[in-house]
Design a protein around this motif. Structure first.
Motif, short mmCIF file in Angstrom:
data_model
loop_
_atom_site.label_atom_id
_atom_site.label_comp_id
_atom_site.label_asym_id
_atom_site.label_seq_id
_atom_site.Cartn_x
_atom_site.Cartn_y
_atom_site.Cartn_z
N PHE A 94 0.81 -1.22 0.00
CA PHE A 94 0.00 0.00 0.00
C PHE A 94 0.85 1.28 0.00
O PHE A 94 0.35 2.36 -0.27
N PHE A 95 2.15 1.15 0.30
CA PHE A 95 3.04 2.31 0.26
C PHE A 95 3.41 2.64 -1.19
O PHE A 95 3.60 1.75 -2.00
N ALA A 96 3.53 3.92 -1.48
CA ALA A 96 4.10 4.38 -2.75
C ALA A 96 5.42 5.04 -2.41
O ALA A 96 5.47 5.91 -1.54
N PHE A 97 6.48 4.60 -3.04
CA PHE A 97 7.81 5.15 -2.79
C PHE A 97 8.39 5.72 -4.07
O PHE A 97 8.17 5.18 -5.15
N GLU A 98 9.15 6.79 -3.91
CA GLU A 98 9.91 7.34 -5.01
C GLU A 98 11.27 7.75 -4.46
O GLU A 98 11.35 8.46 -3.45
N VAL A 99 12.33 7.27 -5.10
CA VAL A 99 13.70 7.61 -4.70
C VAL A 99 14.32 8.40 -5.85
O VAL A 99 14.31 7.95 -6.99
N THR A 100 14.84 9.58 -5.50
CA THR A 100 15.48 10.43 -6.51
C THR A 100 16.78 10.99 -5.92
O THR A 100 16.92 11.09 -4.70
N ALA A 101 17.69 11.33 -6.81
CA ALA A 101 18.93 11.99 -6.40
C ALA A 101 18.84 13.44 -6.84
O ALA A 101 18.49 13.73 -7.98
N GLN A 102 19.13 14.35 -5.90
CA GLN A 102 19.14 15.78 -6.19
C GLN A 102 20.37 16.39 -5.57
O GLN A 102 20.49 16.44 -4.34
N GLY A 103 21.29 16.81 -6.40
CA GLY A 103 22.51 17.43 -5.90
C GLY A 103 23.27 16.47 -5.00
O GLY A 103 23.61 15.36 -5.40
N ASP A 104 23.50 16.88 -3.77
CA ASP A 104 24.25 16.05 -2.83
C ASP A 104 23.36 15.27 -1.89
O ASP A 104 23.79 14.84 -0.83
N GLU A 105 22.09 15.05 -2.28
CA GLU A 105 21.17 14.28 -1.45
C GLU A 105 20.42 13.22 -2.25
O GLU A 105 20.21 13.37 -3.46
#
Length: 113
Positions: free
Chosen positions: A66-77
């Motif tokens: 039921f969880f929706a996850f999104e992983v992204t890289a932005q700059g140094d995070e």
């Protein structure tokens, strides 16, 4: 959609998963915040952290569909966004997930009650 987590097919136990969260939080957590649609963990983009976060997110999604996850890289995070359906039980699970940096060291049974 049913709101439950099932780790019966997971390659790790709940205690092992919580220990892994403790390790990644100690190693790379830069902050966390609530977003319009859920929550966000912010990790320092150290070597291997993005892959580690992506792997954890995939394993979480496998046992808590039921969880929706999104992983992204932005700059140094590396950003890990999580959201759930508009359901009281799902929102409670999201709150428990948000609290993991403080509660992940506790006995797993105490997190489920």
């Amino acid at each position: 959609m049913d709101i439950f987590c099932d780790m019966s097919g997971a390659p790790d136990s709940l205690r092992e998963r919580l220990d892994e969260y403790r390790r990644i939080f100690e190693h790379a957590l830069a902050g966390r915040e609530r977003t319009g649609g859920g929550i966000r963990f912010r990790f320092r983009a150290r070597p291997g952290v993005e892959a580690w976060v992506r792997d954890l997110a995939a394993r979480e999604r496998a046992c808590c569909a039921f969880f929706a996850f999104e992983v992204t890289a932005q700059g140094d995070e590396v950003l890990w966004d999580a959201s759930v359906p508009d359901d009281a039980a799902a929102r409670a699970m999201l709150e428990a997930f948000y609290a993991l940096p403080e509660t992940g060291h506790l006995d797993p049974q105490g997190l489920l009650t």
